[in-house]
Design a protein around this motif. Sequence first.
Motif, PDB file in Angstrom:
ATOM      1  N   SER A 175       0.677  -1.274  -0.064  1.00  0.00           N
ATOM      2  CA  SER A 175      -0.137   0.063  -0.088  1.00  0.00           C
ATOM      3  C   SER A 175       0.880   1.119  -0.042  1.00  0.00           C
ATOM      4  CB  SER A 175      -0.916   0.020   1.166  1.00  0.00           C
ATOM      5  OG  SER A 175      -0.009   0.260   2.223  1.00  0.00           O
ATOM      6  N   ASN A 176       0.257   2.422  -0.061  1.00  0.00           N
ATOM      7  CA  ASN A 176       0.897   3.722  -0.239  1.00  0.00           C
ATOM      8  C   ASN A 176       1.472   3.866   0.946  1.00  0.00           C
ATOM      9  OD1 ASN A 176       1.200   6.379  -1.919  1.00  0.00           O
ATOM     10  ND2 ASN A 176       0.729   6.971   0.100  1.00  0.00           N
ATOM     11  N   ALA A 177       0.787   3.635   2.304  1.00  0.00           N
ATOM     12  CA  ALA A 177       1.207   3.677   3.572  1.00  0.00           C
ATOM     13  C   ALA A 177       2.478   2.798   4.045  1.00  0.00           C
ATOM     14  CB  ALA A 177       0.288   3.596   4.698  1.00  0.00           C
ATOM     15  N   MET A 178       2.517   1.808   3.367  1.00  0.00           N
ATOM     16  CA  MET A 178       3.603   0.641   3.795  1.00  0.00           C
ATOM     17  C   MET A 178       4.790   1.343   3.056  1.00  0.00           C
ATOM     18  SD  MET A 178       1.298  -2.698   3.099  1.00  0.00           S
ATOM     19  CE  MET A 178       2.903  -3.929   3.698  1.00  0.00           C
ATOM     20  N   TRP A 179       4.726   1.699   1.454  1.00  0.00           N
ATOM     21  CA  TRP A 179       6.006   2.249   0.767  1.00  0.00           C
ATOM     22  C   TRP A 179       6.569   3.463   1.496  1.00  0.00           C
ATOM     23  CZ3 TRP A 179       9.181   0.098  -1.658  1.00  0.00           C
ATOM     24  CH2 TRP A 179       8.894  -1.179  -2.497  1.00  0.00           C
ATOM     25  N   ASN A 180       5.592   4.450   2.135  1.00  0.00           N
ATOM     26  CA  ASN A 180       5.864   5.478   2.831  1.00  0.00           C
ATOM     27  C   ASN A 180       6.824   5.166   3.815  1.00  0.00           C
ATOM     28  OD1 ASN A 180       5.788   8.538   2.826  1.00  0.00           O
ATOM     29  ND2 ASN A 180       4.871   8.078   4.669  1.00  0.00           N
ATOM     30  N   ALA A 181       6.288   4.046   4.666  1.00  0.00           N
ATOM     31  CA  ALA A 181       6.912   3.725   6.024  1.00  0.00           C
ATOM     32  C   ALA A 181       8.221   3.164   5.718  1.00  0.00           C
ATOM     33  CB  ALA A 181       6.083   2.879   7.002  1.00  0.00           C
ATOM     34  N   TYR A 182       8.456   2.172   4.791  1.00  0.00           N
ATOM     35  CA  TYR A 182       9.588   1.281   4.269  1.00  0.00           C
ATOM     36  C   TYR A 182      10.732   2.384   3.776  1.00  0.00           C
ATOM     37  CZ  TYR A 182       7.184  -2.761   5.462  1.00  0.00           C
ATOM     38  OH  TYR A 182       6.517  -3.667   6.036  1.00  0.00           O
TER      39      TYR A 182
END
Length: 604
Positions: A459-466
């Motif tokens: 997800s967008n949130a996961m990519w942002n976090a990683y």
Amino acid sequence: MQDLERRALAVLKKFYGYESFHPMQYEVIEHVMGGNDCVVLMPTGGGKSLCYQIPALLKPGCAIVVSPLLALMKDQVDSLIANGVPAAAINSQQSEAQNREIMENVFKQNIKLLYVSPERLIADMDQWSSDMLISLIAIDEAHCISHWGHDFRPEYTQLGLVKERFPGVPIMALTATADRLTRIDLREQLGIGDAKMFIKSFDRPNISLSVVSGMSGREKLKRIVNFIEAHKGQSGIVYCLSRKNTEDMAKSLSALGINAKAFHAGMPTEKKLRIQRDFINDDLQVICATIAFGMGIDKSNVRWVIHSNMPKNIESYYQEVGRAGRDGMKADALMFYSFGDVKTLMSFANDSGQTMVNIEKLSRMQQFAEATVCRRRMLLSYFNERYDHDCGNCDVCNDPPERFNGTTLCQMALSAMVRTDQNIGFKMLIDILRGSRKSEIIAHGYDKIKTYGVGHDYSNAMWNAYLLQMLQMGLIYIAYENDEHLKITSYGNEVLYGKRQVMLSRFYYDNYAKKPVKKAAQSIEFEGDVDMELLEKLKLTRRAIAKAHGIAPYMVFSDKVLMVMAQEKPTTKAQFGTLYGVGEFKTNAYWLQFTAVIKEHLKK
């Protein structure tokens, strides 16, 4: 051994009591003794001062040291005089008659180091350039000259004239806090674009780093009180966001029996100086302060720092926690963080006159507070220092989140960056990895590259976090001067080409509901058999000597030197004079008092 190194070591031993230099110190000294300009980046407590003080003692004439704060000047001058070094400062707190007398001694070459403000140097430049034999010019807190720096000061911008007026005098710019852009800018501003850059590791491994989020009111106060009581008898600083906060905090702590006082810029000068003196002299355990306190204080035995609120940027945080553990011994830093802090600091940034720069710096500070990777890795990567392992001395390392091998995931992102010539930012990179059909993606042809859409499962949130973790760990950095495009570091390249593996913290949507740190605060650790009863007696002796001479106890000897003394128990002048941190001047001044205490203790 070369003659210069032999002479430098002799001066080091005579005036400071050390047998050898810290890494990089002698290289800087040798460079300046050759008449060359340089920029020196060393962490707080890393030995910056010796880099110009030793050349000043070796070269004929007087070294001018530019300093932004009167307290900093006084502290440095008092410490030098305590070591037997002829030093002085001219400033507005002294009468012009006193300043003239000091300058007469400078012209007679009786003073080796003269501390001045930037305004004073500029005002007196014409006279000094003709009448003074100047050995070197050292500009302390040099990051203040840059608009990119966290503590920009307009008066520093005039210092660009110094190189023009003193063309044959070597210039040394020193700072403990400068990111990549600030380093480049300060060289240009000072007119020393070709100056050699000496960068010592920013790591302060003796300081443990912890962040607690979501606490407020009585819950936060209780945590602070428990922390202070776990550091019984040890000096510390509680940093607060506003003047009122400092007064409220000091009042609350005092009501609970803790020896604490407030300190901020709105207080009368006499009262501030008294509180500062009590803290330096170990008569006051806790200072509750705004950032107005600390920059001019060289107290080596501050054992802990608490941030009651999140600082406005990482440079400020690094500088403030660096006021603990300057003697190299164990110290603790605890920070409280809430979204209320972010809201308040955002309003400060909007009113700062440098809105975009300060909002970006605040964003990086918030990322540090919410980090799920080793905090030291993130801190050092901010200063472009490679640190590719976990430190084991922060709350994230002590209570780690769930980890997984994220090498392949990182390679997806790094590969996409390479295939777009590293000319994209965070948002565009995520869109490419997720296979977005936005017009901007199509227009640039990014939908044709091999890595387009490879990360559609995240997800967008996961990519942002990683991606934030990759930034925090130093695989990538943001080129703010190049439209905030992402760039790959040498560490990132090693990961991209399969030479290194990367462990990432697994992302969950409640990742940032950080729990309180489990690890209790520890007391000072010291290797070897230290006689603690003797140590207390030596501290009392140090305090009596300091009061008699009107100086701070740490200017007599640091805690570390007293611990060595309590371990080795010297009873003769010869034994005393060979201790770590005991120079020739202090041997002659203090050996009788301290050895008498040791002898009396050994009898018992």
